[in-house]
Structures are given as C-alpha cells and as structure tokens.
Design a protein around this motif. Structure first.
Motif, mmCIF file in Angstrom:
data_model
loop_
_atom_site.group_PDB
_atom_site.id
_atom_site.type_symbol
_atom_site.label_atom_id
_atom_site.label_comp_id
_atom_site.label_asym_id
_atom_site.label_seq_id
_atom_site.Cartn_x
_atom_site.Cartn_y
_atom_site.Cartn_z
ATOM 1 N N THR A 273 -21.501 9.622 -19.806
ATOM 2 C CA THR A 273 -22.387 8.465 -19.945
ATOM 3 C C THR A 273 -23.421 8.426 -18.821
ATOM 4 O O THR A 273 -24.606 8.142 -19.051
ATOM 5 N N LEU A 276 -26.057 11.070 -19.507
ATOM 6 C CA LEU A 276 -26.946 10.680 -20.601
ATOM 7 C C LEU A 276 -28.018 9.710 -20.134
ATOM 8 O O LEU A 276 -29.165 9.759 -20.600
ATOM 9 N N ALA A 277 -27.673 8.826 -19.209
ATOM 10 C CA ALA A 277 -28.664 7.890 -18.684
ATOM 11 C C ALA A 277 -29.763 8.635 -17.923
ATOM 12 O O ALA A 277 -30.962 8.299 -18.040
ATOM 13 N N ARG A 278 -29.400 9.639 -17.143
ATOM 14 C CA ARG A 278 -30.402 10.422 -16.418
ATOM 15 C C ARG A 278 -31.239 11.261 -17.377
ATOM 16 O O ARG A 278 -32.465 11.380 -17.215
ATOM 17 N N ALA A 280 -31.954 10.624 -20.463
ATOM 18 C CA ALA A 280 -32.843 9.761 -21.242
ATOM 19 C C ALA A 280 -34.150 9.474 -20.507
ATOM 20 O O ALA A 280 -35.168 9.163 -21.138
ATOM 21 N N ARG A 281 -34.140 9.609 -19.185
ATOM 22 C CA ARG A 281 -35.364 9.366 -18.413
ATOM 23 C C ARG A 281 -36.278 10.592 -18.369
ATOM 24 O O ARG A 281 -37.352 10.547 -17.760
ATOM 25 N N PRO A 283 -37.392 12.528 -21.376
ATOM 26 C CA PRO A 283 -37.513 12.893 -22.792
ATOM 27 C C PRO A 283 -38.420 14.111 -22.977
ATOM 28 O O PRO A 283 -39.429 14.270 -22.280
ATOM 29 N N SER A 287 -32.171 17.329 -23.203
ATOM 30 C CA SER A 287 -31.443 16.688 -24.292
ATOM 31 C C SER A 287 -29.999 17.153 -24.182
ATOM 32 O O SER A 287 -29.700 18.110 -23.452
#
Length: 423
Positions: A273, A276-278, A280-281, A283, A287
């Motif tokens: 988790t 995934l937060a890192r 998402a920053r 894009p 991925s």
C-alpha cells in the motif's frame, strides 16, 4: 544405495513420476518443479504429480498429464525458523500431516521415478519414509539441485544437521544440477561420499517458453509501449529492491523508459500500500501489479529486467535473451549473489550491489544504461540452456525398459484420484 532396477511401464502404460517440492518460502521451487513436470509430460506422455507446499500452487496452470497435490504450508519466520501457516497449529503437527499426505500420494501414484527438489530429506525429514518405500519398490530416485545452494561454509553444517549427505549417498541414483559448472558447482566444498561424483550430471539451465495466454488477457497500459520490468519474484523479501527502483524514479525524471513493478504475492499488504501511494505520484513513469501467473509474457515483452536474481528469473532472462540488472540479496543465503557475480563475470548480466549503498542515483544510472547493455546471447556458453532436453533424456534412460523410448500416446489415460489434488 539400493541396487534394484525399476519396474518399467508396460506396453501403452504411462511412466509415473512424482516430484516433491517443499516450498517453505517464495515461488522458486514450485515454478522450477512445474517447468520440469510440464516438459517431461509433453515430451514423454508421462503422468506427473507435483507434491508442493506452496499456498499458491493452484494459481498456476499445468500441462495435460500433470497434477498437483498441495500439502499443508509452512512459513519462514524473520529469525530463520519455521512455523505452520495455519494459526495456532504446532509445526510438529503440520510436518506429521505433510508426511502422511506425501506417503499416501506416493502409494496412489506408485512412481517409477521420484524427483526431489533441493532437499535430500525433505522439510524436517518428512520424505525419508516415502523415499525408502519407493526405492524398495524399484523406483529410481533423483535429487534435483539449482545451480547454487549457498556458500559451502554455511551449507556444510546445515547438510550435516539434516543428514542430507548420508541420505544422498544411501538413496539417490542420480543428482541433476540445473545449471552449468562454469557458473557454479553446488556440491563443491561439502564432505560427501566420493561415489556421489559419479552420479552428478550438469544438465544446463531450464529453458522457458511462453505459456498459453489466458482467455481475455490484457496488458497493463504501461506495457503497451517499451518498458522495464521490475520483479522480486514472490516478493516476500523484495521490498528493498522495489524501494530502490521507486526512489530512482523519484530522484531522476530523465530515466528514458518507464517501469512496471510486479510486487509478487508474498509482499505484505502494508508495504504494498505504501509503494502504491508513491507510484501513484509518478503516473506514466511507474505502474504496478501484484501477481501474474504468466509473468513470462511480461518478461518477453519488456525492454529490460530488474530483479534480485533468483534461479527461475535467471532462467527466464537467458531464455528470452533479456538485458538485466540484478540486485541480489545476501541474507539469509548468498545463493543469489554467487549466481549473479558468476553470470556477470561471463558477461550475461550486470550486478548492482547494495554493498555500495542504495543511493537513488546509483539505481538511476543502471536504469539509464539498461536498454543498451549487451544481450546475454552475445556471450557463448556451451550447454547453457540445454536443461530440459538433458532431463528428458535422463528420464528415458532411467525409466524406459533397457533405455527404450517411453510411450507417447498416453494423454487419454485417466489418472487415479489423488488426495487433495489441485490442477
């Protein structure tokens, strides 16, 4: 060691093979056993049963004629010890249940050949009784070893404690090393019966093919264009590699290719988790996916691979001729580091060691250079990927009557029901 000859398959009868894979951690043992089973079933029409302790054994497809029996899982603790994966269940109780299920499976299969992956006595000796019964009934017993086990200084006391050398000398007819001696000799430095050297066969690495695509399979959007694949295998010990790659992309916006990170099914949820937060920053540059049972397809499509350097990943890098940067772990085993350094010396891969520090700039430089590294195929190593052909030949020699070819047309044979089988 027993001198009995095997009871060969009768006319039209499929050869029966039992493969044991203890699988206490990660995906490596299961994936190697699956590769062997599928190749032998396809080439010889054999009936193959894989006994596995992997909790995700049912998430992989097997070739016709191959089935899997899942035994109760155990897990490796942080301190290096083991525990039952089922909460509240004593490890001794789990081992007894595993041994009983392995014995029942062998009684049902009545194998002509037993192939044991890596552990001569199994997890905590759980297969010794089965091996002795199978040998008494004429089965041939083979120990299959990956190219590197560990530093001999660390491996020798472990094998002595387990009685591995004694079991190897007493029970096994052959030892197959799934690699080439130019990279490593896994039994060198161990105090073993001199006669074992005569049973030792280097097969070459196990070539991998693309699996049949699942119906409706779609690529992750980032994989529609050139990309790098980051794979820490099962993921249970891959957080450091993932963190280093993500940090490199955070620090260097000029890395030419984006990266797809395959976390692996055993990366813990909290860590995943946070990653995934890192991701998402960033894009379009990073991925992630959790798991892909057809990871070979992503490897074949990638412009380069970043990995820890486990055995199966190394086979795939060679098979798909992929440029690769390996970041091997060194604890609790030196297996990955030994393999990676030997492969780098032959020009097959590049190694990025954590011993030099995990500055993002070091990883970023490696990622920038990865797309123009030489492919492994530019380096000629005789027999490098001959493993599956060599193994099929050895099965014929061990089980075929007088070395005769085993029957091909047995795909229609209906296997006997197996306990707790998954296929």
């Amino acid at each position: 060691m027993t001198a009995l000859r095997p009871s060969p398959p009768g006319p039209g009868e499929p050869c029966r093979i039992l493969i044991y894979s203890h699988d206490t951690f990660g995906l490596g043992h299961l994936r190697r056993s699956r590769t062997l089973a599928n190749a032998v079933a396809r080439a010889l029409g054999a009936r193959v049963v894989v006994v596995s302790g992997s909790p995700v054994a049912d998430r992989f497809a097997f070739a016709p004629g191959v089935s899997a029996v899942r035994i109760p899982a155990v897990t490796k603790r942080v301190d290096g010890g083991y525990a039952s994966l089922e909460p509240g269940r004593a490890l001794s109780e789990t081992v007894a249940a595993r041994a009983a299920l392995i014995a029942r499976t062998a009684e049902s299969v009545r194998p002509h050949l037993v192939i044991v992956d890596k552990e001569p006595t199994g997890f905590q000796g759980e297969i010794l009784g089965m091996l002795e019964r199978a040998a008494a009934e004429g089965a041939r017993l083979v120990l299959g070893l990956r190219d590197v086990l560990d530093d001999p200084v660390l491996l020798a006391p472990e094998w002595a404690r387990k009685g591995a050398g004694e079991a190897l000398a007493r029970l096994y007819h052959e030892v197959w090393v799934y690699g080439v001696a130019r990279i490593h000799r896994p039994l060198e430095g161990l105090d073993l019966d001199p006669g074992i050297a005569d049973r030792l066969i280097y097969t070459g690495y196990l070539r991998r093919d693309l699996p049949p695509p699942s119906p409706g399979r779609a690529w992750p959007p980032l994989a529609e264009a050139p990309f790098l694949l980051v794979t820490p295998g099962g993921g249970g010990d891959g957080a450091a590699l993932i963190d280093w790659v993500v940090a490199a992309y955070e620090a260097d916006p000029g890395i030419p290719l984006p990266a797809l990170i395959a976390f692996g099914p055993f990366l813990d949820v909290e860590t995943r988790t946070a990653f995934l937060a890192r991701i998402a920053r960033l894009p379009g540059r990073l991925s992630a996916i959790t798991f892909d049972s057809e990871i070979e397809r992503l490897m074949q499509r990638a412009a380069g691979i970043v990995a820890m350097g486990g055995y199966n990943t190394f086979c795939e890098i060679l098979s798909f001729d992929k440029r690769a940067v390996l970041v091997p772990r060194t604890e609790p085993r030196r297996e990955q580091e030994i393999r990676a350094r030997a492969a780098e010396a032959l020009g097959l891969v590049r190694v990025l060691s954590e011993a030099g520090g995990r500055a993002p700039e070091r990883m970023a430089a490696a990622l920038r250079a990865l797309p123009v590294q030489p492919e492994p195929s530019r380096m000629v190593v005789p027999g490098l990927l001959d493993g599956l052909d060599a193994i099929v030949a050895r099965v014929r020699a061990l089980v075929g009557p007088s070395g005769a070819r085993l029957p091909d047309a047995v795909a229609e044979a209906v296997p006997e029901p197996l306990p707790e089988a998954v296929s």
